[in-house]
Design a protein around this motif. Structure first.
Motif, PDB file in Angstrom:
ATOM      1  N   GLU A 174       0.808  -1.231   0.000  1.00 34.89           N
ATOM      2  CA  GLU A 174       0.000   0.000   0.000  1.00 34.89           C
ATOM      3  C   GLU A 174       0.834   1.271   0.000  1.00 34.89           C
ATOM      4  O   GLU A 174       0.349   2.342  -0.346  1.00 34.89           O
ATOM      5  CB  GLU A 174      -0.920   0.009   1.233  1.00 34.89           C
ATOM      6  N   PHE A 175       2.105   1.175   0.420  1.00 31.44           N
ATOM      7  CA  PHE A 175       2.947   2.374   0.521  1.00 31.44           C
ATOM      8  C   PHE A 175       3.463   2.855  -0.835  1.00 31.44           C
ATOM      9  O   PHE A 175       3.890   3.986  -0.963  1.00 31.44           O
ATOM     10  CB  PHE A 175       4.158   2.087   1.422  1.00 31.44           C
ATOM     11  N   ILE A 176       3.453   1.956  -1.826  1.00 32.50           N
ATOM     12  CA  ILE A 176       4.089   2.313  -3.112  1.00 32.50           C
ATOM     13  C   ILE A 176       3.124   3.145  -3.955  1.00 32.50           C
ATOM     14  O   ILE A 176       2.124   2.633  -4.448  1.00 32.50           O
ATOM     15  CB  ILE A 176       4.531   1.049  -3.883  1.00 32.50           C
ATOM     16  N   THR A 177       3.442   4.415  -4.107  1.00 31.03           N
ATOM     17  CA  THR A 177       2.586   5.296  -4.911  1.00 31.03           C
ATOM     18  C   THR A 177       3.254   5.663  -6.241  1.00 31.03           C
ATOM     19  O   THR A 177       2.575   6.112  -7.154  1.00 31.03           O
ATOM     20  CB  THR A 177       2.281   6.599  -4.154  1.00 31.03           C
ATOM     21  N   HIS A 178       4.557   5.513  -6.323  1.00 28.57           N
ATOM     22  CA  HIS A 178       5.282   5.917  -7.535  1.00 28.57           C
ATOM     23  C   HIS A 178       6.374   4.885  -7.838  1.00 28.57           C
ATOM     24  O   HIS A 178       6.965   4.317  -6.916  1.00 28.57           O
ATOM     25  CB  HIS A 178       5.956   7.285  -7.344  1.00 28.57           C
ATOM     26  N   ARG A 179       6.645   4.718  -9.141  1.00 28.20           N
ATOM     27  CA  ARG A 179       7.733   3.819  -9.580  1.00 28.20           C
ATOM     28  C   ARG A 179       8.523   4.510 -10.689  1.00 28.20           C
ATOM     29  O   ARG A 179       7.932   5.175 -11.552  1.00 28.20           O
ATOM     30  CB  ARG A 179       7.170   2.509 -10.136  1.00 28.20           C
ATOM     31  N   PHE A 180       9.842   4.321 -10.673  1.00 32.53           N
ATOM     32  CA  PHE A 180      10.696   4.952 -11.680  1.00 32.53           C
ATOM     33  C   PHE A 180      11.853   4.016 -12.022  1.00 32.53           C
ATOM     34  O   PHE A 180      12.319   3.265 -11.157  1.00 32.53           O
ATOM     35  CB  PHE A 180      11.302   6.265 -11.152  1.00 32.53           C
ATOM     36  N   PRO A 181      12.373   4.118 -13.252  1.00 29.83           N
ATOM     37  CA  PRO A 181      13.637   3.427 -13.547  1.00 29.83           C
ATOM     38  C   PRO A 181      14.800   4.263 -12.981  1.00 29.83           C
ATOM     39  O   PRO A 181      14.629   5.464 -12.712  1.00 29.83           O
ATOM     40  CB  PRO A 181      13.672   3.401 -15.082  1.00 29.83           C
ATOM     41  N   LEU A 182      15.963   3.647 -12.870  1.00 29.94           N
ATOM     42  CA  LEU A 182      17.124   4.359 -12.308  1.00 29.94           C
ATOM     43  C   LEU A 182      17.427   5.643 -13.092  1.00 29.94           C
ATOM     44  O   LEU A 182      17.829   6.651 -12.514  1.00 29.94           O
ATOM     45  CB  LEU A 182      18.346   3.431 -12.303  1.00 29.94           C
ATOM     46  N   THR A 183      17.209   5.578 -14.399  1.00 29.35           N
ATOM     47  CA  THR A 183      17.512   6.755 -15.236  1.00 29.35           C
ATOM     48  C   THR A 183      16.649   7.968 -14.852  1.00 29.35           C
ATOM     49  O   THR A 183      16.985   9.087 -15.194  1.00 29.35           O
ATOM     50  CB  THR A 183      17.260   6.437 -16.724  1.00 29.35           C
ATOM     51  N   GLU A 184      15.527   7.717 -14.161  1.00 30.47           N
ATOM     52  CA  GLU A 184      14.646   8.833 -13.775  1.00 30.47           C
ATOM     53  C   GLU A 184      14.684   9.089 -12.269  1.00 30.47           C
ATOM     54  O   GLU A 184      13.709   9.573 -11.681  1.00 30.47           O
ATOM     55  CB  GLU A 184      13.219   8.549 -14.242  1.00 30.47           C
ATOM     56  N   ILE A 185      15.802   8.794 -11.656  1.00 33.27           N
ATOM     57  CA  ILE A 185      15.853   8.907 -10.191  1.00 33.27           C
ATOM     58  C   ILE A 185      15.667  10.351  -9.710  1.00 33.27           C
ATOM     59  O   ILE A 185      15.111  10.597  -8.639  1.00 33.27           O
ATOM     60  CB  ILE A 185      17.155   8.275  -9.630  1.00 33.27           C
ATOM     61  N   ASN A 186      16.062  11.319 -10.523  1.00 34.59           N
ATOM     62  CA  ASN A 186      15.842  12.714 -10.094  1.00 34.59           C
ATOM     63  C   ASN A 186      14.345  13.040 -10.047  1.00 34.59           C
ATOM     64  O   ASN A 186      13.890  13.804  -9.183  1.00 34.59           O
ATOM     65  CB  ASN A 186      16.579  13.682 -11.014  1.00 34.59           C
ATOM     66  N   THR A 187      13.572  12.429 -10.953  1.00 27.63           N
ATOM     67  CA  THR A 187      12.115  12.613 -10.912  1.00 27.63           C
ATOM     68  C   THR A 187      11.544  11.947  -9.664  1.00 27.63           C
ATOM     69  O   THR A 187      10.573  12.430  -9.074  1.00 27.63           O
ATOM     70  CB  THR A 187      11.463  12.016 -12.182  1.00 27.63           C
ATOM     71  N   ALA A 188      12.150  10.847  -9.255  1.00 29.33           N
ATOM     72  CA  ALA A 188      11.710  10.185  -8.020  1.00 29.33           C
ATOM     73  C   ALA A 188      11.905  11.119  -6.827  1.00 29.33           C
ATOM     74  O   ALA A 188      11.064  11.192  -5.922  1.00 29.33           O
ATOM     75  CB  ALA A 188      12.481   8.883  -7.812  1.00 29.33           C
ATOM     76  N   PHE A 189      13.010  11.870  -6.806  1.00 24.66           N
ATOM     77  CA  PHE A 189      13.236  12.834  -5.718  1.00 24.66           C
ATOM     78  C   PHE A 189      12.172  13.935  -5.755  1.00 24.66           C
ATOM     79  O   PHE A 189      11.662  14.344  -4.710  1.00 24.66           O
ATOM     80  CB  PHE A 189      14.638  13.465  -5.831  1.00 24.66           C
ATOM     81  N   THR A 190      11.840  14.396  -6.961  1.00 24.14           N
ATOM     82  CA  THR A 190      10.809  15.440  -7.080  1.00 24.14           C
ATOM     83  C   THR A 190       9.474  14.904  -6.584  1.00 24.14           C
ATOM     84  O   THR A 190       8.750  15.568  -5.838  1.00 24.14           O
ATOM     85  CB  THR A 190      10.683  15.891  -8.556  1.00 24.14           C
ATOM     86  N   ALA A 191       9.151  13.664  -6.990  1.00 20.37           N
ATOM     87  CA  ALA A 191       7.879  13.051  -6.571  1.00 20.37           C
ATOM     88  C   ALA A 191       7.827  12.920  -5.052  1.00 20.37           C
ATOM     89  O   ALA A 191       6.804  13.216  -4.419  1.00 20.37           O
ATOM     90  CB  ALA A 191       7.725  11.684  -7.225  1.00 20.37           C
ATOM     91  N   MET A 192       8.952  12.498  -4.467  1.00 19.36           N
ATOM     92  CA  MET A 192       8.982  12.288  -3.017  1.00 19.36           C
ATOM     93  C   MET A 192       8.589  13.559  -2.266  1.00 19.36           C
ATOM     94  O   MET A 192       7.950  13.510  -1.215  1.00 19.36           O
ATOM     95  CB  MET A 192      10.383  11.858  -2.601  1.00 19.36           C
ATOM     96  N   LYS A 193       8.982  14.690  -2.814  1.00 22.79           N
ATOM     97  CA  LYS A 193       8.719  15.954  -2.113  1.00 22.79           C
ATOM     98  C   LYS A 193       7.299  16.469  -2.365  1.00 22.79           C
ATOM     99  O   LYS A 193       6.896  17.463  -1.760  1.00 22.79           O
ATOM    100  CB  LYS A 193       9.760  16.990  -2.548  1.00 22.79           C
ATOM    101  N   SER A 194       6.550  15.790  -3.255  1.00 26.38           N
ATOM    102  CA  SER A 194       5.173  16.226  -3.508  1.00 26.38           C
ATOM    103  C   SER A 194       4.273  15.594  -2.447  1.00 26.38           C
ATOM    104  O   SER A 194       4.568  14.547  -1.908  1.00 26.38           O
ATOM    105  CB  SER A 194       4.719  15.772  -4.896  1.00 26.38           C
ATOM    106  N   GLY A 195       3.166  16.240  -2.153  1.00 32.29           N
ATOM    107  CA  GLY A 195       2.291  15.776  -1.061  1.00 32.29           C
ATOM    108  C   GLY A 195       1.616  14.448  -1.325  1.00 32.29           C
ATOM    109  O   GLY A 195       1.126  13.817  -0.392  1.00 32.29           O
ATOM    110  N   ASP A 196       1.599  13.974  -2.591  1.00 30.07           N
ATOM    111  CA  ASP A 196       0.841  12.749  -2.870  1.00 30.07           C
ATOM    112  C   ASP A 196       1.711  11.503  -2.929  1.00 30.07           C
ATOM    113  O   ASP A 196       1.242  10.431  -3.283  1.00 30.07           O
ATOM    114  CB  ASP A 196       0.046  12.907  -4.187  1.00 30.07           C
ATOM    115  N   CYS A 197       2.981  11.632  -2.583  1.00 31.03           N
ATOM    116  CA  CYS A 197       3.873  10.468  -2.649  1.00 31.03           C
ATOM    117  C   CYS A 197       4.072   9.884  -1.252  1.00 31.03           C
ATOM    118  O   CYS A 197       4.443  10.603  -0.319  1.00 31.03           O
ATOM    119  CB  CYS A 197       5.233  10.886  -3.214  1.00 31.03           C
TER     120      CYS A 197
END
Ligand SMILES: NC(=O)C1=CN([C@@H]2O[C@H](COP(=O)(O)OP(=O)(O)OC[C@H]3O[C@@H](n4cnc5c(N)ncnc54)[C@H](O)[C@@H]3O)[C@@H](O)[C@H]2O)C=CC1
Ligand SMILES: N[C@@H](CCC(=O)N[C@@H](CSC=O)C(=O)NCC(=O)O)C(=O)O
Length: 377
Positions: free
Chosen positions: A346-369
């Motif tokens: 239930e905790f997994i709200t977003h998935r990214f490949p390693l090449t998009e890890i900077n987008t993962a950081f951006t997502a983490m800081k958004s309220g819906d992640c």
């Protein structure tokens, strides 16, 4: 063809300097030395503590470094004298190691381990050197784990084998956020049935405190968050009440004291905000209430309160990794997950490949992640 004993060239996300985007590029991963394990990392979570160190605010932060500490993978090779894991084991990396022989491990009072903490804090393996090289330079390790890489090398006390039936995109999250909150509620706090609690911050860590508290049959499980969208999340994990402190006409401490007939038995800070930490302490019941600090605050930040709050019996304590001893207790948490006793999927709200890890950081800081999982392949 076996890679044992050879240098592996693979992709890793390297932080070359504070505040810079991570650069996904080739890294050479040296073979493990004695008491070391080389792991092929399949999945890694992204945690606010990675962002904290990347920001340059971590006094222990040094660059260039491979961040990441919430990772799962398979043992590729082991160095001499490794007996605790073997090639092919499915493992979770442990940023809180467990040597079972140092003063800390032997004390029976803490999950902290002192054996390699000094070199870990310097970004080095226990022998004082690095196993990563890129652009002709040594690259530092992070938290003894460095999971933002397709391969990493860790000390044998910083890894644990778990049931291979458990999917690695889930077990990686037991390497930090979920275990931290769940352990804080079930191991660090001594919650009795009917105890009233307040949990400040309903991110991955706070939600995990809630599920631990519900399992301990706490009374009121009051969640405090400035983001209204967290109410639904909090109730899904077992919260009985939700309060948005920005919408109150009185201080949150007064609200919580009124809701709990004098204050909470336990409060938990899962925000890293030092003002919240004060409110969490002052919402505890006079005489016995305990406030557990989990959030990581930036360097230079300090907590304060009137000493009278402590004189009159409130307690401030904190925990790393929830107080969980990784090698001893993490395999059991994986079994509990497989038996549907604890929520992980239930905790997994977003998935990214390693090449998009900077987008993962951006997502983490958004309220819906809640948690972003990165697939390193
Ligand atoms: N001690 C340990 O071993 C560990 C500590 N941490 C730390 O725990 C903290 C929480 O981590 P996550 O849950 O992943 O973070 P998150 O950012 O996903 O969740 C934090 C929550 O706090 C809420 N919040 C922010 N300011 C608030 C305020 N003033 N009052 C009430 N709520 C507020 C946010 O809306 C959010 O829902 C971070 O500081 C992280 O670095 C994380 C893992 C391990
Ligand atoms: N390096 C930081 C401290 C960061 C910190 O508190 N880390 C936690 C884990 S947070 C995980 O996401 C921790 O385990 N601390 C115990 C330890 O021994 O590091 C600083 O110096 O401020």
């Amino acid at each position: 063809m076996s890679t044992e004993g050879k240098i592996i060239t693979c992709k890793a996300a390297i932080a070359w300097g504070p505040g810079e985007e991570l650069s996904v590029e080739d890294v050479e991963v040296l073979p493990p030395r004695a008491h070391e394990v080389r792991i092929k990392i399949y999945y890694t979570g992204v945690c606010h503590t990675d962002a904290y160190t990347l920001s340059g605010k971590d006094p222990e932060g040094a660059f260039p470094v491979i961040l990441g500490h919430e990772g799962a993978g398979i043992v590729e090779s082991v160095g001499e004298d490794v007996t605790s894991v073997k090639v092919g084991d499915h493992v979770v990396a442990l940023y809180t190691p467990e040597c079972r022989e140092c003063k800390f491990c032997m004390s029976g009072k803490t999950n902290l381990c002192g054996k390699i903490r000094a070199t870990q804090g310097q970004g080095l393996m226990p022998d004082g050197t690095s196993r990563f090289r890129a652009r002709g330079k040594d690259i530092l390790h992070f938290m003894g784990t460095s999971t933002f890489s397709q391969y990493t090398v860790v000390a044998d006390i910083s890894v644990v084998a778990v049931n291979a039936q458990a999917p690695m995109d889930r077990t990686c999250l037991l390497g930090c956020g979920i275990t931290t909150g769940y352990g804080a509620a079930t191991i660090t706090a001594k919650i009795h049935s009917g105890d009233n609690l307040a949990i400040f911050g309903a991110g991955c860590v706070g939600l995990s405190v809630i599920q631990g508290a519900a399992q301990k049959k706490a009374g009121k499980i009051i969640v405090v968050d400035v983001n209204d969208s967290k109410e639904e999340w909090a109730r899904k994990f077992g919260a009985t009440d939700f309060v948005n402190p920005t919408k109150l006409s009185r201080p949150i401490t007064d609200e919580l004291i009124a809701m709990t007939d004098g204050g909470c038995e336990y409060t938990f800070d899962c925000t890293g905000n030092v003002q919240v930490m004060r409110a969490a302490l002052e919402s505890c019941h006079k005489g016995w209430g305990e406030c557990i600090i989990i959030g990581v605050a930036a360097a230079g930040q300090e907590i304060s309160t009137r000493p009278f709050q402590l004189v009159t019996g409130r307690v401030w304590r904190g925990c790393a990794f929830g107080g969980v001893k990784g090698r001893t207790q993490l395999p059991g948490l994986v079994e509990d997950y497989l038996q549907n006793k604890i929520k992980v999927d239930e905790f997994i709200t977003h998935r990214f490949p390693l090449t998009e890890i900077n987008t993962a950081f951006t997502a983490m800081k958004s309220g819906d992640c809640i948690r972003a999982v990165v697939n390193t392949e």
